[in-house]
Design a protein around this motif. Structure first.
Motif, short mmCIF file in Angstrom:
data_model
loop_
_atom_site.label_atom_id
_atom_site.label_comp_id
_atom_site.label_asym_id
_atom_site.label_seq_id
_atom_site.Cartn_x
_atom_site.Cartn_y
_atom_site.Cartn_z
N GLN A 78 0.82 -1.21 0.00
CA GLN A 78 0.00 0.00 0.00
C GLN A 78 0.86 1.26 0.00
OE1 GLN A 78 -2.78 -1.01 3.21
NE2 GLN A 78 -4.42 -1.00 1.67
N LYS A 79 2.09 1.12 0.47
CA LYS A 79 2.99 2.25 0.44
C LYS A 79 3.42 2.53 -1.01
CE LYS A 79 6.95 3.70 3.15
NZ LYS A 79 8.10 3.15 3.88
N THR A 81 1.66 1.54 -3.68
CA THR A 81 0.45 1.87 -4.46
C THR A 81 -0.59 2.45 -3.51
OG1 THR A 81 0.93 -0.37 -5.28
CG2 THR A 81 -0.78 0.87 -6.43
N PRO A 82 -0.47 3.74 -3.24
CA PRO A 82 -1.31 4.35 -2.19
C PRO A 82 -2.82 4.19 -2.44
CG PRO A 82 0.46 5.82 -2.85
CD PRO A 82 0.45 4.71 -3.84
N ASP A 83 -3.23 4.07 -3.72
CA ASP A 83 -4.67 4.01 -3.95
C ASP A 83 -5.23 2.59 -3.89
OD1 ASP A 83 -3.13 3.47 -6.10
OD2 ASP A 83 -4.53 4.26 -7.60
N LEU A 84 -4.40 1.63 -3.48
CA LEU A 84 -4.86 0.24 -3.40
C LEU A 84 -5.77 0.06 -2.19
CD1 LEU A 84 -4.22 -2.40 -5.00
CD2 LEU A 84 -2.54 -2.91 -3.22
N SER A 85 -6.92 -0.52 -2.38
CA SER A 85 -7.85 -0.70 -1.26
C SER A 85 -7.39 -1.86 -0.39
CB SER A 85 -9.26 -1.01 -1.78
OG SER A 85 -9.32 -2.33 -2.25
N ASP A 86 -7.88 -1.88 0.87
CA ASP A 86 -7.50 -2.95 1.79
C ASP A 86 -7.81 -4.33 1.20
OD1 ASP A 86 -6.46 -1.26 3.57
OD2 ASP A 86 -7.95 -1.60 5.16
N ASP A 88 -8.28 -5.32 -1.91
CA ASP A 88 -7.43 -5.68 -3.05
C ASP A 88 -6.01 -6.05 -2.59
OD1 ASP A 88 -9.50 -5.27 -4.69
OD2 ASP A 88 -8.84 -3.29 -5.44
N LYS A 129 3.66 -5.39 -7.49
CA LYS A 129 3.23 -4.18 -8.20
C LYS A 129 3.51 -4.33 -9.71
CE LYS A 129 3.82 0.77 -8.50
NZ LYS A 129 4.86 1.79 -8.52
#
Lengths: 359, 241
Positions: A78-79, A81-86, A88, A129
């Motif tokens: 998530q760091k 890809t900040p827009d990745l939802s929990d 996903d 990623k």
């Protein structure tokens, strides 16, 4: 198999005053019988933990020994890809662990402690990623989990019950430390007063006993340099060996440290670089040291004598350096720890390079 | 038949028999699988190496020259802050064993002998932290199998233990492959290595037989120069005057 063995032996004589750094299930200091008498003992696992903590304090990157490796990967992902939802993120993390054949339970935890280095987590996150759309490749994931090892992972190994392909054989061997002399358990009887006790009441509010001992310990560890090179690569292995020697010499388990303030430094450190076999000199203390004037001097003498005796049975080492009083008796004396580490690093670098030249 | 004997000693040894996570127990002498593992480590065979199985074919015997004092060690495994599990491990303290392996393949024994002094992986006595005390001591014998060699080799206990032993002979237990000790009491043990592979670590059963070997105690007064300390002899001499 043309590569020579290359072992680094680390011998330490260290006095620990009244203390209880490693306890058994009754709270008493651990002991062992050797040479027919009782010795103080500090288990290898206890000192290895102290070494890992010392790495951390020294900002040497260490791995995580955790059941929450999946959480670490999710955070790293998530760091990146900040827009990745929990949801996903968890889905991708689960796919990675599935590909690595490591089971996660319903809380997204591994069933046993999983050792993973920060470098591996970052690489895995990057890999996920980069391959977000495609298939995850089992081999690539395995390669990431075997590569980029932190020094503690390379030294102390990893065991993954779910998937032994991810196991890393430890390059270091650490013996239980034992006292060079007989110890008799000592009991500290204590009473404690209640500050708010009324004036007309006497006596202690609490009493008990605490078991402790004081000991001059013989501590031994070795590193299989070939294994460490296999785990870390050449340059990092030489650095890793130096960091391990430093941490092993300077660290101490923290058990009852606040009660006894027993943080001491070694009196004697001897490093031996051997091309045949590692040699544990504990046999020099099978006849326990007896003394009315402290144990350090005689322990060092006995260690030196045991070292000399072993030369009848094993090959002459490449290098033997020591730090502390009487060091010059059998070894090249070093002025301080930095100099000692410097000498070993120089020799290690030379030998590792020579080995390469032969290929 | 060529045989190599190995003196096994350390403050701590352990030779796991069937055990679970919480409590890891030990035989009171080195199992054949332990010695097969030790030799495999010396030769540089990894856990999954199929050559390990051929080491099972070595003839094996072990003599208990200095019996162990058992110890149960206690260890806390903490997998996250505040979550702990207690485990117990049994150890053998202060013991000396004389293990012997033999083969008709002399070259193999020579290779094992060399490897024990130049081990590719670190050697340990049952657990990684049980580092052998001092250099490994070995002897080579020709023409005898391991059980025969251990019948005539002298007592290899520690000096303190010999001195402490008050009798002129120490009777050591000998445990060997059943085939090496015909006509002796035998039983089954589960220490025949099928694989050390951590995915499916497996052991099979094999038959072992037991014998006892009387060994001379070099420190017993009868064997030292001063043998004359019978008080009555002195009185008798007085009478003669």
């Amino acid at each position: 198999m043309t590569t020579n063995n290359l072992y680094l032996d680390i011998h330490v004589i260290q006095t620990v005053p009244s203390s209880n750094i490693n306890r058994d299930d009754t709270g008493a200091p651990k002991t062992a019988l050797y040479g027919g008498v009782s010795r103080s003992r500090v288990s290898s696992q206890s000192w290895k933990r102290a070494v890992r903590q010392s790495f951390q304090d020294d900002t040497v990157t260490v791995g995580y020994r955790t059941k929450k490796a999946a959480q670490l990967l999710k955070d790293a992902l998530q760091k990146l890809t900040p827009d990745l939802s929990d949801d996903d993120a968890w889905e991708q993390v689960n796919a990675v662990f599935k590909a690595a054949s490591v089971k996660l339970d319903k809380n997204e935890e591994t069933s046993a402690l999983f050792m993973v280095s920060p470098g591996q987590i970052d690489q895995l996150a990057q890999y996920v990623k980069d391959n977000a759309d495609g298939e995850l490749d089992k081999k690539a994931i395995k390669a990431v989990l075997k590569g980029n090892q932190s020094i503690d992972l390379a030294l102390f190994g990893r065991m993954v019950a779910d998937n032994p392909e991810l196991n890393v054989e430890a390059a270091a061997q650490v013996a239980h430390a034992i006292s060079t002399h007989e110890v008799v358990p000592e009991f500290d009887y204590f009473t404690a007063l209640d500050d708010l006790q009324p004036d007309d009441t006497t006596g202690a509010a609490m009493l008990g006993t605490l078991e402790f001992n004081s000991a001059t310990l013989y501590r031994y560890a070795n590193i299989n340099m070939n294994d460490l090179i296999e785990n870390l690569g050449e340059a990092a292995a030489v650095d890793g060996a130096r960091e391990f020697v430093k941490a092993f010499a300077l660290s101490m388990p923290t058990g009852k440290q606040n009660t006894f303030a027993n943080k001491t430094l070694p009196s004697y450190v001897m490093l031996t670089l051997r091309t045949d076999t590692p040699v544990n000199l504990v046999s020099g203390f099978e006849d326990p040291v007896t003394s009315k004037q402290g144990y350090v001097k005689q322990s060092i003498e006995k260690l030196n004598a045991a070292y000399k005796q072993t030369l009848q049975f094993v090959e002459k080492p490449l290098l033997n350096v020591a730090l502390g009083a009487d060091a010059s008796a059998i070894a090249v004396p070093a002025e301080n720890l930095t100099a000692l580490l410097g000498q070993v690093t120089t020799e290690l670098t030379k030998v590792v390079k020579d080995e390469n030249g032969n290929d | 038949m060529k045989t190599v004997t190995i003196r096994l000693t350390a403050p701590l040894q352990s030779y796991g028999d069937e055990a679970n996570f919480d409590r890891r127990t030990s035989y009171d002498y080195p199992s054949k699988s332990a010695i097969v593992g030790l030799i495999a480590a010396a030769l540089g065979y990894r856990r999954t190496d199929s050559r390990i199985q051929t080491l099972n074919q070595l003839d094996y015997a072990v003599r208990i020259d200095q019996p162990a004092e058992p110890l149960t060690d206690f260890q806390i495994v903490e997998w996250k802050r505040g979550k702990r599990k207690l485990t117990y491990r049994d150890y053998l303290q202060d013991a000396v064993f004389l293990a012997a392996v033999g083969s008709e393949d002399d070259a193999l024994i020579d290779r094992i002998y060399w490897a024990l002094h130049h081990p590719r992986f670190q050697l340990s006595l049952g657990r990684r932290a049980n580092v052998p005390a001092g250099p490994i001591m070995t002897e080579i014998a020709l023409g005898s199998n391991p059980a025969q060699v251990l019948q005539f080799l002298s007592w290899h206990a520690s000096r303190f233990y010999m001195k402490k032993t008050k009798s002129a002979t120490f009777v050591a237990e000998l445990i060997a492959d059943a085939a090496l000790l015909p006509n002796h009491r035998s039983s089954m043990v589960k220490d025949n290595v099928i694989t050390f592979d951590q995915r499916e670590r497996q052991y099979g059963f094999r038959a072992v037989a037991f014998d006892r070997v009387p060994l001379e105690n070099p420190y017993h007064p009868d064997r030292t120069a001063e043998t004359d300390h019978d008080m009555m002899t002195f009185l008798w001499k007085e009478d003669q005057r």
